[in-house]
Design a protein around this motif. Structure first.
Motif, PDB file in Angstrom:
ATOM      1  N   PHE A  68       0.827   0.929  17.379  1.00  0.00           N
ATOM      2  CA  PHE A  68       0.920   2.098  16.510  1.00  0.00           C
ATOM      3  C   PHE A  68       2.177   2.038  15.648  1.00  0.00           C
ATOM      4  O   PHE A  68       2.146   2.421  14.467  1.00  0.00           O
ATOM      5  N   LEU A  69       3.278   1.561  16.206  1.00  0.00           N
ATOM      6  CA  LEU A  69       4.511   1.462  15.430  1.00  0.00           C
ATOM      7  C   LEU A  69       4.344   0.494  14.258  1.00  0.00           C
ATOM      8  O   LEU A  69       4.760   0.793  13.123  1.00  0.00           O
ATOM      9  N   ILE A  70       3.718  -0.651  14.512  1.00  0.00           N
ATOM     10  CA  ILE A  70       3.461  -1.600  13.433  1.00  0.00           C
ATOM     11  C   ILE A  70       2.579  -0.961  12.366  1.00  0.00           C
ATOM     12  O   ILE A  70       2.852  -1.046  11.163  1.00  0.00           O
ATOM     13  N   ALA A  71       1.509  -0.295  12.802  1.00  0.00           N
ATOM     14  CA  ALA A  71       0.582   0.336  11.855  1.00  0.00           C
ATOM     15  C   ALA A  71       1.264   1.440  11.062  1.00  0.00           C
ATOM     16  O   ALA A  71       1.035   1.579   9.852  1.00  0.00           O
ATOM     17  N   ALA A  72       2.106   2.238  11.735  1.00  0.00           N
ATOM     18  CA  ALA A  72       2.764   3.356  11.054  1.00  0.00           C
ATOM     19  C   ALA A  72       3.731   2.861   9.995  1.00  0.00           C
ATOM     20  O   ALA A  72       3.750   3.373   8.864  1.00  0.00           O
ATOM     21  N   VAL A  73       4.535   1.858  10.336  1.00  0.00           N
ATOM     22  CA  VAL A  73       5.515   1.346   9.374  1.00  0.00           C
ATOM     23  C   VAL A  73       4.807   0.742   8.159  1.00  0.00           C
ATOM     24  O   VAL A  73       5.116   1.078   7.002  1.00  0.00           O
ATOM     25  N   LEU A  74       3.844  -0.132   8.403  1.00  0.00           N
ATOM     26  CA  LEU A  74       3.148  -0.783   7.289  1.00  0.00           C
ATOM     27  C   LEU A  74       2.278   0.211   6.519  1.00  0.00           C
ATOM     28  O   LEU A  74       2.217   0.165   5.275  1.00  0.00           O
ATOM     29  N   GLY A  75       1.600   1.107   7.229  1.00  0.00           N
ATOM     30  CA  GLY A  75       0.715   2.058   6.573  1.00  0.00           C
ATOM     31  C   GLY A  75       1.467   3.010   5.665  1.00  0.00           C
ATOM     32  O   GLY A  75       1.063   3.256   4.518  1.00  0.00           O
ATOM     33  N   VAL A  76       2.583   3.555   6.153  1.00  0.00           N
ATOM     34  CA  VAL A  76       3.371   4.480   5.336  1.00  0.00           C
ATOM     35  C   VAL A  76       4.025   3.741   4.175  1.00  0.00           C
ATOM     36  O   VAL A  76       4.034   4.226   3.033  1.00  0.00           O
ATOM     37  N   LEU A  77       4.574   2.557   4.437  1.00  0.00           N
ATOM     38  CA  LEU A  77       5.247   1.794   3.385  1.00  0.00           C
ATOM     39  C   LEU A  77       4.284   1.417   2.264  1.00  0.00           C
ATOM     40  O   LEU A  77       4.536   1.684   1.075  1.00  0.00           O
ATOM     41  N   SER A  82       1.521   2.107  -3.060  1.00  0.00           N
ATOM     42  CA  SER A  82       0.289   2.241  -3.834  1.00  0.00           C
ATOM     43  C   SER A  82       0.184   3.613  -4.494  1.00  0.00           C
ATOM     44  O   SER A  82      -0.305   3.731  -5.617  1.00  0.00           O
ATOM     45  N   GLY A  83       0.637   4.645  -3.772  1.00  0.00           N
ATOM     46  CA  GLY A  83       0.521   5.992  -4.305  1.00  0.00           C
ATOM     47  C   GLY A  83       1.480   6.289  -5.438  1.00  0.00           C
ATOM     48  O   GLY A  83       1.207   7.144  -6.285  1.00  0.00           O
ATOM     49  N   SER A  84       2.597   5.580  -5.468  1.00  0.00           N
ATOM     50  CA  SER A  84       3.621   5.878  -6.472  1.00  0.00           C
ATOM     51  C   SER A  84       3.656   4.870  -7.615  1.00  0.00           C
ATOM     52  O   SER A  84       4.330   5.106  -8.619  1.00  0.00           O
ATOM     53  N   SER A  85       2.943   3.766  -7.495  1.00  0.00           N
ATOM     54  CA  SER A  85       2.986   2.733  -8.526  1.00  0.00           C
ATOM     55  C   SER A  85       1.590   2.197  -8.803  1.00  0.00           C
ATOM     56  O   SER A  85       0.931   1.670  -7.891  1.00  0.00           O
ATOM     57  N   ARG A  86       1.146   2.341 -10.042  1.00  0.00           N
ATOM     58  CA  ARG A  86      -0.177   1.826 -10.403  1.00  0.00           C
ATOM     59  C   ARG A  86      -0.222   0.305 -10.276  1.00  0.00           C
ATOM     60  O   ARG A  86      -1.241  -0.265  -9.856  1.00  0.00           O
ATOM     61  N   PHE A  87       0.861  -0.365 -10.602  1.00  0.00           N
ATOM     62  CA  PHE A  87       0.915  -1.825 -10.478  1.00  0.00           C
ATOM     63  C   PHE A  87       0.741  -2.255  -9.021  1.00  0.00           C
ATOM     64  O   PHE A  87      -0.038  -3.155  -8.706  1.00  0.00           O
ATOM     65  N   ALA A  88       1.487  -1.584  -8.103  1.00  0.00           N
ATOM     66  CA  ALA A  88       1.366  -1.917  -6.680  1.00  0.00           C
ATOM     67  C   ALA A  88      -0.025  -1.587  -6.163  1.00  0.00           C
ATOM     68  O   ALA A  88      -0.595  -2.336  -5.345  1.00  0.00           O
ATOM     69  N   GLU A  89      -0.600  -0.491  -6.642  1.00  0.00           N
ATOM     70  CA  GLU A  89      -1.950  -0.129  -6.219  1.00  0.00           C
ATOM     71  C   GLU A  89      -2.961  -1.197  -6.607  1.00  0.00           C
ATOM     72  O   GLU A  89      -3.853  -1.550  -5.822  1.00  0.00           O
ATOM     73  N   ASN A  90      -2.834  -1.728  -7.817  1.00  0.00           N
ATOM     74  CA  ASN A  90      -3.775  -2.744  -8.280  1.00  0.00           C
ATOM     75  C   ASN A  90      -3.659  -4.039  -7.488  1.00  0.00           C
ATOM     76  O   ASN A  90      -4.619  -4.818  -7.412  1.00  0.00           O
TER      77      ASN A  90
END
Length: 254
Positions: A68-77, A82-90
């Protein structure tokens, strides 16, 4: 106080219904009585293996927390990126959208082949399964932060970084916590599946052992134990959310 009473009565009603169903089945014999044990029989089955329970809980919780710790860190990061940058989202979103519809358990045999039957395969399987729920909720929360507040902050001279950490991320916290709660539920689901197939310890393995012995009462005990631990962890996350988001007004339910 009233909510606590109602919740307690709901649990008691569930236990009473279960007990009544077991007693009626024992009299009518819809199915063999051993198939639907009463709550006292389940508790007695747990007492019989009481010396094994602490070790099973410890090893299962360790696997859940690590994954869960691995998933939480990677998922939130990645969700924030992706949510704040269209380039990263793409860059990030297409790959994850291809992997997300695949049932996590479909990867379990692959993880076992890659990482063996040790702890790595279980921990990484848990992380893989919980990651997508956390990522999607984080992405949604960050992407749909109040645009008026964001524009107001930028027009007042705030940088994009300041606007994100000052407005975007705080406003996304409810969705992030929702993802964390759902993620830890998925972590337990996958943990039990992994321990049923590829383990010699843990709560899931104990249920599998009970199946081999046709001890339905012990299977019920193992399931109830997992449910109680999951309930406690959900409550801890909910308490942390209420403290960290004390600034956010709550809508009263009617």
């Amino acid at each position: 106080m009233r909510d606590m009473i109602i919740r307690t009565l709901s649990l008691l009603a569930f236990l009473a219904t279960w007990w009544l169903l077991a007693l009626v089945n024992a009299s009518v014999q819809w199915v063999p009585a051993v198939m639907i044990p009463t709550p006292p029989q389940v508790l007695e089955a747990g007492w019989d293996i009481r010396e094994l329970v602490p070790g099973d809980i410890a090893i299962s919780l360790m696997r859940v927390f690590e994954g869960f710790l691995i998933a939480a860190v990677l998922g939130v990061l990645l969700g924030c990126l992706s949510g704040s940058s269209r380039f990263a989202e793409n860059i990030i979103d297409p790959v994850l959208e291809v992997l997300r519809p695949i049932p996590p358990l479909a990867f379990l045999p692959i993880f076992i082949i890659w990482f063996g039957l040790g702890e790595a395969s279980k921990v990484l399987m848990i992380a893989f399964s919980a990651f997508f729920i956390i990522y999607v909720n984080t992405y949604q929360g960050v992407r749909y932060a109040d645009p008026l507040l964001m524009r107001a902050a930028l027009s007042l001279g705030a940088s994009k970084r300041q606007a994100f950490f000052g407005i975007g991320l705080p406003s996304a916290m409810p969705e992030i916590f929702t993802g964390l709660r759902l993620g830890i539920g998925m972590a337990f689901f996958v943990l039990v599946a992994a321990e049923l197939i590829a383990a010699d310890s843990g709560m899931g393995f104990r249920i599998q052992e009970a199946r081999w012995q046709f001890r339905v009462d012990r299977m019920f005990f193992g399931a109830a134990l997992i449910g109680m631990i999951g309930f406690i962890l959900f409550a801890v996350l909910k308490f942390a959310e209420s403290k960290l988001l004390a600034w956010k007004p709550r809508r009263e339910a009617h």
